[in-house]
Scaffold this active site. Structure first.
Site, PDB file in Angstrom:
ATOM      1  N   ASP A   1       0.817  -1.229   0.000  1.00 53.67           N
ATOM      2  CA  ASP A   1       0.000   0.000   0.000  1.00 53.67           C
ATOM      3  C   ASP A   1       0.846   1.272   0.000  1.00 53.67           C
ATOM      4  O   ASP A   1       0.292   2.371   0.150  1.00 53.67           O
ATOM      5  CB  ASP A   1      -0.963   0.008   1.199  1.00 53.67           C
TER       6      ASP A   1
ATOM      7  N   CYS B   1      -3.456  -2.816   9.726  1.00 55.39           N
ATOM      8  CA  CYS B   1      -3.358  -4.154  10.316  1.00 55.39           C
ATOM      9  C   CYS B   1      -3.482  -4.099  11.830  1.00 55.39           C
ATOM     10  O   CYS B   1      -4.017  -5.025  12.449  1.00 55.39           O
ATOM     11  CB  CYS B   1      -2.044  -4.816   9.897  1.00 55.39           C
TER      12      CYS B   1
ATOM     13  N   LYS C   1       9.623   1.664  10.998  1.00 47.29           N
ATOM     14  CA  LYS C   1       9.855   1.476   9.572  1.00 47.29           C
ATOM     15  C   LYS C   1       8.969   0.354   9.041  1.00 47.29           C
ATOM     16  O   LYS C   1       8.904  -0.729   9.616  1.00 47.29           O
ATOM     17  CB  LYS C   1      11.330   1.147   9.330  1.00 47.29           C
TER      18      LYS C   1
END
Ligand code: SAH
Length: 237
Positions: A170, A178, A205
């Site tokens: 994405d 999530c 990250k």
């Protein structure tokens, strides 16, 4: 002494071979990706399988929500070669069926067992339903959804836990996607300990599916996060 060394090596190998961990890739995000991203995701899945195939101690890999555009794309690649990936199980249902509705999941799941290299040409015929993967003994509290967006950090991988990777590409468009899904499912979350070991990188990250998987595979081999993270995330120049 040499014999001792050999013994130790053998024991170490045996220990590692017995690591029975499971990784699950949640493919329930089709409608959130454009066609290009679906293509990228499928490449990431192929890299993931390839890393598992080359691992000294492969994970059992489960793919869930295999039902939409990602499934179509996989079907179109190499004569549906994903169906012959070793150590994989494919389910059209969402991962929640693994603890909620095991009977229907059992009917639809297919597993490819063993090593690709030793499998006969007709590996497809070996696809069998896999009660061990789908038995009701997979307790909900043994699932851990991996996400960069949580405060909880992974310290170690445990053979009796299932680590979920979000099967989505994405470009960082959906923050907390999530994390929120895991909360709704009532399962734990954890992030890789990136900030702890790679000081130059942001703690949160976001990596790709195969990068995360490769780090997990490397950790099982080395039990060393720093080495595992560095082996996959290139050092800054
Ligand atoms: N916006 C998505 C990011 C997808 S990246 C999301 O909400 O997660 C693909 C997947 O890799 C993620 O879903 C997550 O499971 C895993 N992942 C990526 N970076 C991670 C990190 N730093 N720690 C733990 N898991 C990570």
């Amino acid at each position: 002494d040499e014999d001792d060394d050999e013994d130790k090596k053998r024991q170490a190998k045996k220990r590692k071979l017995e690591f029975g961990g499971q990784v699950l890739v949640d493919l329930g995000f089709d409608e959130m990706m454009n066609d290009k991203e679906i293509v990228s995701l499928c490449s990431q899945l192929a890299y993931t399988h390839s890393a598992n195939r080359n691992a000294s101690f492969p994970f059992s890999l489960v793919f869930t929500s295999v039902n939409g555009r990602t499934h179509q794309r996989l079907e179109s690649l190499g004569d549906a070669s994903y169906k012959r990936w070793a150590n994989t199980t494919w389910m059209s249902e969402s991962y929640e069926h693994l603890w909620k509705d095991t009977t229907s999941a059992q009917d639809t799941a297919t597993t490819v067992a063993g090593d690709v290299q030793t499998a006969p040409a007709s590996a497809l015929e070996q696809m069998v339903s896999c009660p061990s993967v789908l038995s009701p003994t997979i307790a909900q509290n043994t699932f851990v959804y991996l996400t960069a967006d949580t405060e909880d950090e992974l310290t170690e991988l445990k053979p009796n836990e299932t680590y979920i990777i979000g099967g989505i590409c994405d470009h960082n468009r959906y923050k907390n996607l999530c994390l929120n899904k895991a909360k709704e499912s009532g399962i734990r979350t954890a992030r890789l300990p990136i900030g702890r070991y790679l000081a130059s990188l942001p703690t949160r990250k976001v990596l790709t599916v195969n990068q995360v998987f490769e780090i997990l595979v490397k950790w099982v081999e080395t039990k060393d996060w720093e080495e595992s993270l560095y082996s996959v995330i290139p050092k800054r120049k």
